[in-house]
Scaffold this active site. Structure first.
Site, PDB file in Angstrom:
ATOM      1  N   LYS A 218       0.827  -1.207   0.000  1.00 13.67           N
ATOM      2  CA  LYS A 218       0.000   0.000   0.000  1.00 13.67           C
ATOM      3  C   LYS A 218       0.867   1.265   0.000  1.00 13.67           C
ATOM      4  CE  LYS A 218      -1.780   1.672   3.991  1.00 13.67           C
ATOM      5  NZ  LYS A 218      -1.544   3.104   4.236  1.00 13.67           N
ATOM      6  N   ASN A 219       1.880   1.289   0.859  1.00  7.50           N
ATOM      7  CA  ASN A 219       2.616   2.542   1.043  1.00  7.50           C
ATOM      8  C   ASN A 219       3.545   2.888  -0.116  1.00  7.50           C
ATOM      9  OD1 ASN A 219       1.290   2.965   3.384  1.00  7.50           O
ATOM     10  ND2 ASN A 219       3.043   2.654   4.752  1.00  7.50           N
TER      11      ASN A 219
ATOM     12  N   ARG B   4      -5.367  10.425   4.030  1.00  4.65           N
ATOM     13  CA  ARG B   4      -4.418  11.428   4.486  1.00  4.65           C
ATOM     14  C   ARG B   4      -3.200  11.527   3.577  1.00  4.65           C
ATOM     15  NH1 ARG B   4      -0.002  12.557   6.512  1.00  4.65           N
ATOM     16  NH2 ARG B   4       0.201  14.448   7.744  1.00  4.65           N
TER      17      ARG B   4
ATOM     18  N   CYS C 189      -4.744  12.646  12.343  1.00  6.34           N
ATOM     19  CA  CYS C 189      -5.281  11.320  12.087  1.00  6.34           C
ATOM     20  C   CYS C 189      -5.269  10.542  13.385  1.00  6.34           C
ATOM     21  CB  CYS C 189      -4.472  10.617  11.016  1.00  6.34           C
ATOM     22  SG  CYS C 189      -2.883  10.104  11.640  1.00  6.34           S
TER      23      CYS C 189
ATOM     24  N   ARG D 177      -0.369  15.133  12.403  1.00  2.94           N
ATOM     25  CA  ARG D 177       0.709  14.761  11.470  1.00  2.94           C
ATOM     26  C   ARG D 177       1.038  15.981  10.641  1.00  2.94           C
ATOM     27  NH1 ARG D 177      -0.774   8.664   9.513  1.00  2.94           N
ATOM     28  NH2 ARG D 177       1.259   8.589   8.528  1.00  2.94           N
ATOM     29  N   PRO D 178       1.944  16.802  11.144  1.00  2.00           N
ATOM     30  CA  PRO D 178       2.268  18.041  10.441  1.00  2.00           C
ATOM     31  C   PRO D 178       2.944  17.775   9.097  1.00  2.00           C
ATOM     32  CG  PRO D 178       3.694  17.746  12.356  1.00  2.00           C
ATOM     33  CD  PRO D 178       2.720  16.617  12.369  1.00  2.00           C
ATOM     34  N   ILE D 179       2.892  18.790   8.226  1.00  5.05           N
ATOM     35  CA  ILE D 179       3.563  18.661   6.921  1.00  5.05           C
ATOM     36  C   ILE D 179       4.558  19.805   6.713  1.00  5.05           C
ATOM     37  CG2 ILE D 179       1.792  17.301   5.723  1.00  5.05           C
ATOM     38  CD1 ILE D 179       0.860  20.044   4.516  1.00  5.05           C
ATOM     39  N   ASP D 180       5.033  20.348   7.854  1.00  5.25           N
ATOM     40  CA  ASP D 180       5.958  21.485   7.763  1.00  5.25           C
ATOM     41  C   ASP D 180       7.206  21.173   6.940  1.00  5.25           C
ATOM     42  OD1 ASP D 180       6.235  19.720  10.023  1.00  5.25           O
ATOM     43  OD2 ASP D 180       7.895  20.969  10.718  1.00  5.25           O
TER      44      ASP D 180
ATOM     45  N   ASP E  63       5.035   0.699  12.063  1.00  2.00           N
ATOM     46  CA  ASP E  63       3.787   0.081  11.598  1.00  2.00           C
ATOM     47  C   ASP E  63       3.640  -1.370  12.064  1.00  2.00           C
ATOM     48  OD1 ASP E  63       3.073   2.408  10.366  1.00  2.00           O
ATOM     49  OD2 ASP E  63       3.542   1.764   8.335  1.00  2.00           O
TER      50      ASP E  63
ATOM     51  N   ILE F   9       8.365   7.199  16.675  1.00  2.00           N
ATOM     52  CA  ILE F   9       7.979   7.878  15.429  1.00  2.00           C
ATOM     53  C   ILE F   9       6.707   8.707  15.618  1.00  2.00           C
ATOM     54  CG2 ILE F   9       7.496   7.589  12.957  1.00  2.00           C
ATOM     55  CD1 ILE F   9      10.272   6.561  13.690  1.00  2.00           C
TER      56      ILE F   9
ATOM     57  N   ARG G 229      -8.355  -0.469   5.029  1.00  2.00           N
ATOM     58  CA  ARG G 229      -7.451   0.481   4.365  1.00  2.00           C
ATOM     59  C   ARG G 229      -6.097  -0.141   4.046  1.00  2.00           C
ATOM     60  NH1 ARG G 229      -6.087   4.441   7.905  1.00  2.00           N
ATOM     61  NH2 ARG G 229      -4.531   4.829   6.322  1.00  2.00           N
TER      62      ARG G 229
HETATM   63  C1  UD1 Z   1       4.581   6.958   6.350  1.00  2.00           C
HETATM   64  C2  UD1 Z   1       3.699   5.732   6.212  1.00  2.00           C
HETATM   65  C3  UD1 Z   1       3.240   5.255   7.574  1.00  2.00           C
HETATM   66  C4  UD1 Z   1       4.439   5.038   8.483  1.00  2.00           C
HETATM   67  C5  UD1 Z   1       5.347   6.260   8.514  1.00  2.00           C
HETATM   68  C6  UD1 Z   1       6.646   6.019   9.279  1.00  2.00           C
HETATM   69  C7  UD1 Z   1       2.607   6.055   4.062  1.00  2.00           C
HETATM   70  C8  UD1 Z   1       1.348   6.300   3.318  1.00  2.00           C
HETATM   71  N1  UD1 Z   1       2.550   6.099   5.413  1.00  2.00           N
HETATM   72  O1  UD1 Z   1       3.792   7.998   6.933  1.00  2.00           O
HETATM   73  O2  UD1 Z   1       2.526   4.040   7.414  1.00  2.00           O
HETATM   74  O3  UD1 Z   1       3.979   4.777   9.785  1.00  2.00           O
HETATM   75  O4  UD1 Z   1       5.707   6.638   7.168  1.00  2.00           O
HETATM   76  O5  UD1 Z   1       7.337   4.926   8.761  1.00  2.00           O
HETATM   77  O6  UD1 Z   1       3.627   5.770   3.473  1.00  2.00           O
HETATM   78  N2  UD1 Z   1       6.575  14.823  10.622  1.00  2.00           N
HETATM   79  C9  UD1 Z   1       6.644  16.175  10.920  1.00  2.00           C
HETATM   80  N3  UD1 Z   1       6.605  17.081   9.890  1.00  2.00           N
HETATM   81  C10 UD1 Z   1       6.506  16.693   8.589  1.00  2.00           C
HETATM   82  C11 UD1 Z   1       6.437  15.317   8.288  1.00  2.00           C
HETATM   83  C12 UD1 Z   1       6.480  14.401   9.333  1.00  2.00           C
HETATM   84  O7  UD1 Z   1       6.734  16.552  12.084  1.00  2.00           O
HETATM   85  O8  UD1 Z   1       6.490  17.553   7.698  1.00  2.00           O
HETATM   86  C13 UD1 Z   1       6.603  13.824  11.722  1.00  2.00           C
HETATM   87  C14 UD1 Z   1       5.293  13.036  11.820  1.00  2.00           C
HETATM   88  O9  UD1 Z   1       4.329  13.722  12.563  1.00  2.00           O
HETATM   89  C15 UD1 Z   1       5.742  11.764  12.483  1.00  2.00           C
HETATM   90  C16 UD1 Z   1       7.152  11.566  11.929  1.00  2.00           C
HETATM   91  O10 UD1 Z   1       7.556  12.827  11.423  1.00  2.00           O
HETATM   92  O11 UD1 Z   1       5.802  11.932  13.867  1.00  2.00           O
HETATM   93  C17 UD1 Z   1       7.233  10.525  10.829  1.00  2.00           C
HETATM   94  O12 UD1 Z   1       6.377  10.862   9.781  1.00  2.00           O
HETATM   95  P1  UD1 Z   1       6.610  10.425   8.274  1.00  2.00           P
HETATM   96  O13 UD1 Z   1       7.862   9.620   8.149  1.00  2.00           O
HETATM   97  O14 UD1 Z   1       6.467  11.644   7.437  1.00  2.00           O
HETATM   98  O15 UD1 Z   1       5.374   9.466   8.054  1.00  2.00           O
HETATM   99  P2  UD1 Z   1       4.298   9.507   6.889  1.00  2.00           P
HETATM  100  O16 UD1 Z   1       4.975   9.765   5.600  1.00  2.00           O
HETATM  101  O17 UD1 Z   1       3.167  10.371   7.302  1.00  2.00           O
END
Ligand code: UD1
Length: 419
Positions: free
Chosen positions: A22-23, A92, A116, A121-124, A308, A330, A400
Site C-alpha cells: 500500500k505505502n 491522508r 489522524c 501529522r504536520p507537513i511542515d 507500523d 515515530i 485500508r
Molecule cells: C509513512 C507511512 C506510515 C508510516 C510512517 C513512518 C505512508 C502512506 N505512510 O507515513 O505508514 O507509519 O511513514 O514509517 O507511506 N513529521 C513532521 N513534519 C513533517 C512530516 C512528518 O513533524 O512535515 C513527523 C510526523 O508527525 C511523524 C514523523 O515525522 O511523527 C514521521 O512521519 P513520516 O515519516 O512523514 O510518516 P508519513 O509519511 O506520514
C-alpha cells in the site's frame, strides 16, 4: 457498520502469497502524473486507499482504471490543478499528490490534511522543502496553494531534520522534473522510497542514492510511461507472521520481500519462533508459548524496527512468557490499541512513549473498536490467539491496509467472518 466476528484459539497454519504494498502503491499512483503517458501498475493491492488515489487522478483529468491487482493510468491530459477537499479527506496520504502536481503542472491547490488516528501529522517539512525548490506556497482557509515562480520548480539542497517518508517522497516527486539537481540529506531510507524511485527510473528519471541517506535527483522533462510491478507489503507480511506466532501456528509466506523485512524478522525470532527464509519465501513455526523480547523494542526509521509493526508484535507479546518493553519513537499517539488488548486480558502499561507488556498465560475474547489500521490488525491478532469470541467494529480501518483480510486469515484456518 461491518464488524469482524472471531472465534479464537485455532492455530493458524498454511501458505499465503503476500499482497502488494500500500505505502508504495500510493506515491507511485501519484507519480504517474509526471510521465504524461500510459502506465501499467501490477501487484497493486485492492484497497480503499488505492481506489481513492485512482479517483484523485480521474478528478484531475487523467484516465485511471483498476481491474484486479492492475491499475492503468493515462496521464496525457491533466485538466485540473485542484484536489477537492472530500477526496483529500478520504486519504491522508493524498498530500503526496502535491509534489507530483507541482512537478507536472507547476501549480496545485490541495487542502490541509487533518490530524489522524496517530495524532497530529504536520507537513511542515514537506512545505519547507518545496519552498526551497522555488515553489511559492500560500496557506489559508484550510487550503494550500502552490505555484512555481518559473515554469518549473528548481533543484535545491535540502537537509531534513528527520527522515520523514512523506516529505522525502514529495521532494522526489517535485524534483524529477525540476530544473537542475536536487540533493536530499537525511532522506528516509524506507523500501517504499526505493520502490517509488524504481518506478520513476523506469519512466526515465535520473535518481541515485535511494535506500541511503543522501538522494540525488537530476531533473528532466522527457519522462515516459512504463509497466511496473509494486513491491510486496512488508507490514502486511509482518502482520500475518505475528498473528501466526501468537496462535502458535505455522506459515509459509510467498512473494515476500525478505531483506526489507529483516528488521522485523530479527526481533520476531527472539520470541522463540523458528524462521527460515529462502529467496522470496518466509517460513515461520511457533510450536509453544512465545517468549518476551529481551531488548527494548524501539521503533525507528528504516532500517530500524518499523512503527507500523509495533501494534501487531505487541498483540503477539501480550500472551508471551515474560515482560517486553516497547519504545515508540515515530508517532506521539500510537498505543491506542493497548486499551483494546487490555479488554482481552492483556497487561499493558503505557508511560508516554514506553509500553510495558507483561505477558499473560491466556487472552480472552472481547468486543473492541479498531482505533486505526495497524491497531485494528493487532486486535484481530489478539482475538485469534484468545480463548472465546471477539467482535471487532470500525473495521474500515483494517480495510485500508489489508486486501481480503478475513479470506486470508480463513485460508490459514482462522475462524473469522464479516457481518
Ligand atoms: C509513512 C507511512 C506510515 C508510516 C510512517 C513512518 C505512508 C502512506 N505512510 O507515513 O505508514 O507509519 O511513514 O514509517 O507511506 N513529521 C513532521 N513534519 C513533517 C512530516 C512528518 O513533524 O512535515 C513527523 C510526523 O508527525 C511523524 C514523523 O515525522 O511523527 C514521521 O512521519 P513520516 O515519516 O512523514 O510518516 P508519513 O509519511 O506520514
Amino acid at each position: 457498520m461491518q464488524k469482524l466476528m472471531i472465534q479464537g484459539g485455532k492455530r493458524l497454519r498454511g501458505e499465503i502469497a503476500l499482497q502488494g504494498c500500500k505505502n508504495s502503491a500510493l506515491p507511485i499512483i501519484a507519480a504517474t502524473l509526471l510521465c504524461g503517458e500510459d502506465c501499467t501498475l501490477l501487484n497493486c493491492p485492492k484497497l480503499t486507499d488505492v481506489y481513492s488515489a485512482a479517483r484523485i487522478l480521474n478528478c484531475l483529468g487523467c484516465r485511471c482504471s483498476t481491474s484486479g491487482n492492475t491499475v492503468w493510468v493515462d496521464s496525457s491530459e491533466v485538466t485540473e490543478d485542484r484536489i477537492p477537499e472530500e477526496l483529500m479527506r478520504e486519504m491522508r496520504s493524498s498530500i503526496i499528490f502535491m509534489g507530483a502536481m507541482v512537478g507536472r503542472l507547476g501549480q496545485c491547490t490541495v487542502s490541509v490534511p487533518g490530524g489522524c488516528e496517530l495524532g497530529p501529522r504536520p507537513i511542515d517539512m514537506h512545505l519547507a522543502a518545496l519552498r526551497k525548490m522555488g515553489v511559492d506556497i500560500r496557506e489559508g482557509g484550510g487550503k494550500i496553494v502552490c505555484r512555481t515562480s518559473g515554469e518549473r520548480a528548481k533543484g535545491a539542497k535540502i537537509s531534513l531534520s528527520f527522515p520523514s517518508v512523506g516529505a522525502t517522497e514529495n521532494i522526489i516527486l517535485c524534483a524529477v522534473t525540476a530544473e537542475g539537481e536536487t540533493v536530499i540529506n537525511n532522506a528516509a531510507r524506507e523500501p517504499e522510497i526505493c520502490d517509488l524511485c524504481g518506478f520513476l527510473r523506469a519512466c526515465g528519471a535520473s535518481i541515485s542514492g535511494d535506500g541511503e541517506s543522501r538522494i540525488v535527483i537530476n531533473g528532466r522533462r522527457d519522462l515516459h510511461g512504463c509497466c511496473y510491478r509494486i513491491m510486496p507489503d512488508r507490514i502486511a507480511g509482518a502482520t500475518y507472521l505475528a498473528m501466526t506466532a501468537a496462535t502458535r501456528g505455522e506459515i509459509i509466506l510467498t512473494d515476500a520481500c525478505v531483506p526489507e523485512m529483516e528488521p522485523f524478522l530479527t526481533v520476531l525470532e527472539q520470541t522463540g519462533c523458528s524462521i527460515y527464509t529462502r529467496e522470496n519465501r518466509i517460513y515461520l513455526r511457533s510450536g509453544s508459548r512465545l517468549r518476551a523480547v529481551p531488548d527494548r523494542i524501539r521503533t525507528m526509521p528504516h532500517p530500524g524496527f518499523p512503527t507500523d509493526a509495533q501494534a501487531v508484535l505487541m498483540a503477539a507479546l501480550a500472551g508471551a512468557e515474560g515482560t517486553s518493553i516497547f519504545e515508540e519513537n515515530i508517532f506521539d499517539c500510537r498505543y491506542r490499541h493497548a486499551e483494546a488488548l487490555r479488554k482481552m486480558g492483556a497487561d499493558i502499561q503505557v508511560l508516554g512513549k514506553v509500553a510495558i507488556v507483561r505477558g499473560v498465560p491466556q487472552l480472552t475474547g472481547a468486543s473492541a473498536e479498531a482505533t486505526d489500521l495497524r491497531g485494528g490488525a493487532a486486535m484481530a491478532a489478539a482475538a485469534l490467539a484468545a480463548e472465546g469470541k471477539s467482535e471487532i467494529t470500525r473495521i474500515s480501518h483494517i480495510d485500508r491496509g489489508y486486501e481480503r483480510f478475513e479470506e486470508t486469515v480463513r485460508a490459514l484456518g482462522g475462524d473469522i467472518r464479516r457481518e
